[in-house]
Design an enzyme around this catalytic site. Structure first.
Site, PDB file in Angstrom:
ATOM      1  N   GLN A 180       0.835  -1.517   0.052  1.00 13.45           N
ATOM      2  CA  GLN A 180       0.036  -0.020   0.071  1.00 13.45           C
ATOM      3  C   GLN A 180       0.836   1.226   0.114  1.00 13.45           C
ATOM      4  OE1 GLN A 180      -3.343   0.253  -0.353  1.00 13.45           O
ATOM      5  NE2 GLN A 180      -3.696  -1.869  -0.247  1.00 13.45           N
ATOM      6  N   GLY A 201       1.443  -4.891  -8.597  1.00 14.94           N
ATOM      7  CA  GLY A 201       1.099  -4.018  -9.420  1.00 14.94           C
ATOM      8  C   GLY A 201      -0.428  -3.432  -9.459  1.00 14.94           C
ATOM      9  N   HIS A 202      -1.301  -4.306  -9.218  1.00 19.44           N
ATOM     10  CA  HIS A 202      -2.704  -3.963  -9.515  1.00 19.44           C
ATOM     11  C   HIS A 202      -3.149  -2.908  -8.315  1.00 19.44           C
ATOM     12  CE1 HIS A 202      -5.045  -6.379  -6.300  1.00 19.44           C
ATOM     13  NE2 HIS A 202      -3.748  -7.026  -6.163  1.00 19.44           N
ATOM     14  N   THR A 238       8.528 -19.119 -17.062  1.00 20.44           N
ATOM     15  CA  THR A 238       8.716 -18.020 -18.147  1.00 20.44           C
ATOM     16  C   THR A 238       8.226 -16.670 -17.644  1.00 20.44           C
ATOM     17  OG1 THR A 238       8.588 -19.342 -20.043  1.00 20.44           O
ATOM     18  CG2 THR A 238       8.115 -17.320 -20.683  1.00 20.44           C
ATOM     19  N   CYS A 324      -9.667  -9.036   0.879  1.00 20.67           N
ATOM     20  CA  CYS A 324      -9.470 -10.580   1.285  1.00 20.67           C
ATOM     21  C   CYS A 324     -10.295 -10.991   2.585  1.00 20.67           C
ATOM     22  CB  CYS A 324      -8.000 -10.956   1.722  1.00 20.67           C
ATOM     23  SG  CYS A 324      -7.005 -10.240  -0.010  1.00 20.67           S
TER      24      CYS A 324
HETATM   25  N1  PLP Z   1      -0.458  -6.613   1.513  1.00 20.42           N
HETATM   26  C1  PLP Z   1      -1.354  -5.617   1.757  1.00 20.42           C
HETATM   27  C2  PLP Z   1      -0.933  -4.409   2.431  1.00 20.42           C
HETATM   28  C3  PLP Z   1      -2.349  -5.455   0.755  1.00 20.42           C
HETATM   29  O1  PLP Z   1      -3.326  -4.402   0.822  1.00 20.42           O
HETATM   30  C4  PLP Z   1      -2.704  -6.667  -0.346  1.00 20.42           C
HETATM   31  C5  PLP Z   1      -3.591  -6.479  -1.109  1.00 20.42           C
HETATM   32  O2  PLP Z   1      -4.938  -6.404  -0.857  1.00 20.42           O
HETATM   33  C6  PLP Z   1      -1.626  -7.502  -0.179  1.00 20.42           C
HETATM   34  C7  PLP Z   1      -0.595  -7.663   0.433  1.00 20.42           C
HETATM   35  C8  PLP Z   1      -1.809  -8.721  -1.232  1.00 20.42           C
HETATM   36  O3  PLP Z   1      -1.379  -8.349  -2.471  1.00 20.42           O
HETATM   37  P1  PLP Z   1      -1.858  -9.218  -3.877  1.00 20.42           P
HETATM   38  O4  PLP Z   1      -3.370  -8.944  -4.046  1.00 20.42           O
HETATM   39  O5  PLP Z   1      -1.094  -8.423  -5.081  1.00 20.42           O
HETATM   40  O6  PLP Z   1      -1.451 -10.530  -3.715  1.00 20.42           O
END
Ligand code: PLP
Length: 377
Positions: A180, A201-202, A238, A324
């Site tokens: 973040q 990246g996202h 790859t 999540c």
């Molecule tokens: N760490 C933090 C602080 C996040 O906000 C996120 C995604 O919400 C992640 C890790 C996980 O990243 P990714 O979605 O690229 O696996």
């Protein structure tokens, strides 16, 4: 018109990133390991992308490994450091406000005989550096903490911890989850004495499925993916060139507009705060965010999941916490000691540079309408 205010969960792909991905899929589609001209062109793109992303991460290209995202970087760091240092000790230090990727990796290690110390935040969501340092012992193999909390936007004291950790526990590896933080605050792994760092990246306008992992030059973890020896033998497979090229393109855009974007996002947050205080004065703010792109609040009596549906019906998209957690009670707000009623009515708004004042207006109108309906009930 869509009002998307959930950029801590994910962002839309920037046009420049999409173009770079399409080009890498359709024209420059060679395998960077191939020895012919198509492979050489792809290898050049990989090298340039590595240089661009490394500059954004404050490291050298040789210290950067492309991975599939934040979760892979975090897992690589935690399991890799635990494995590397297992002869020194089986103790890990982290905090109770980490992302699920860290929490679950630590839980798994607990099942394998490790002990984990989880440092608590204060009621504003801040972690005290000394608490982390006090938890470190002779057998601490790893300290892992986030740079910016994804739910309440507080910054954790990584610089302070990194500085003192190497004196107190030189054997402990130090990992920072900077997912973040990328393009929100400067990333300075060298200054932080950080051994390992993860970004994704996202969260910055690249597609999902790409991230970068920093591993300090003199640190060597055992690779857990073996095969063709890509990424200097650390992460075989790859290279996903469309994602990597798009990640680099997003970094170029974000870095070119950094100051303007940060100022714009800070203005939006200030506008949101003023409007909320004026129109929904019973709002309760959760945590004291240090970054401009995240804000978390509770509208007491308005259940988050119902409010989310009301907002969604007006094409306003925010979240109740980490994407999540999928609707489960926020472990971050719980760790901050907030009561259940406040947690149950919490909403997180997270901005990106593309957001406008109209997005905030639509949010406030949605919240007012929702509150009228829910509080009457
Ligand atoms: N760490 C933090 C602080 C996040 O906000 C996120 C995604 O919400 C992640 C890790 C996980 O990243 P990714 O979605 O690229 O696996």
């Amino acid at each position: 018109m869509i009002h998307y205010l959930d950029h801590s969960a994910t962002s839309m792909v920037l046009p420049e990133a999409r173009e770079a991905a399409v080009y890498a899929m359709t024209e420059a589609f060679g395998n960077p390991s191939s020895l012919h001209a198509m492979g050489i062109a792809a290898a050049r793109c990989l090298k340039e992308s590595r240089e661009t992303v490394a500059a954004a991460m404050g490291c050298t290209p040789a210290e950067l490994y492309f991975v599939s995202g934040g979760t892979e970087g975090i897992n690589t760091a935690i399991f890799g450091a635990a494995h590397k240092n297992r002869h020194l000790g089986k103790h890990i230090v982290t905090t109770t406000i980490e992302h699920a990727a860290t929490m679950q990796a630590c839980k798994r290690l607990e099942g394998e005989g490790y002990t984990v110390t989880y440092v608590q935040p204060d009621e504003m969501g801040h972690i005290v550096a000394q608490d982390i340092l006090d938890a470190c012992k002779k057998d601490t193999a790893l300290v892992t903490m986030m740079l910016v909390n994804n739910e309440v936007g507080t910054m954790l004291p990584v610089a302070e911890v990194g500085k003192a950790l190497k004196q107190k526990c030189p054997q402990a590896l130090f990992h920072v989850d900077a997912v973040q933080g990328l393009f929100r605050v400067p990333l300075t792994p060298k200054k932080w004495n950080c051994d390992l760092m993860s970004v994704s990246g996202h969260k910055i306008g690249a597609p999902k499925g790409v991230g970068a992992f920093y591993m300090k030059r003199d640190v060597r973890l055992t690779p857990y993916l073996v095969g063709g020896g890509q990424e200097s033998g650390f992460r075989s497979g790859t290279e996903p060139m469309p994602q990597i090229a798009a990640f680099a393109a997003a970094c170029r855009v974000r870095s070119a507009n950094l100051e303007r974007d940060l100022a714009h996002v800070a203005e939006l947050k200030a506008y949101l705060t003023v409007q909320m205080e004026a129109r929904l004065p019973w709002v309760v703010w959760n945590g004291t965010p240090d970054v401009p792109h995240v804000v978390n609040f509770s509208l007491m009596g308005c259940k988050s999941e119902v409010m989310l549906r009301v907002l969604e019906s007006k094409e306003v998209f925010v979240s109740a916490g980490s994407a999540c957690s999928k609707g489960k009670e926020s472990h971050v707000l719980r760790a901050m000691g907030l009561d259940k009623a406040r947690i149950d009515s919490a909403l997180r708004v997270s901005f990106a540079p593309q957001n406008t004042q109209e997005d905030v207006d639509a949010l406030i109108e949605g919240l007012e309408a929702g509150a009228k309906m829910l509080r009457r009930k």
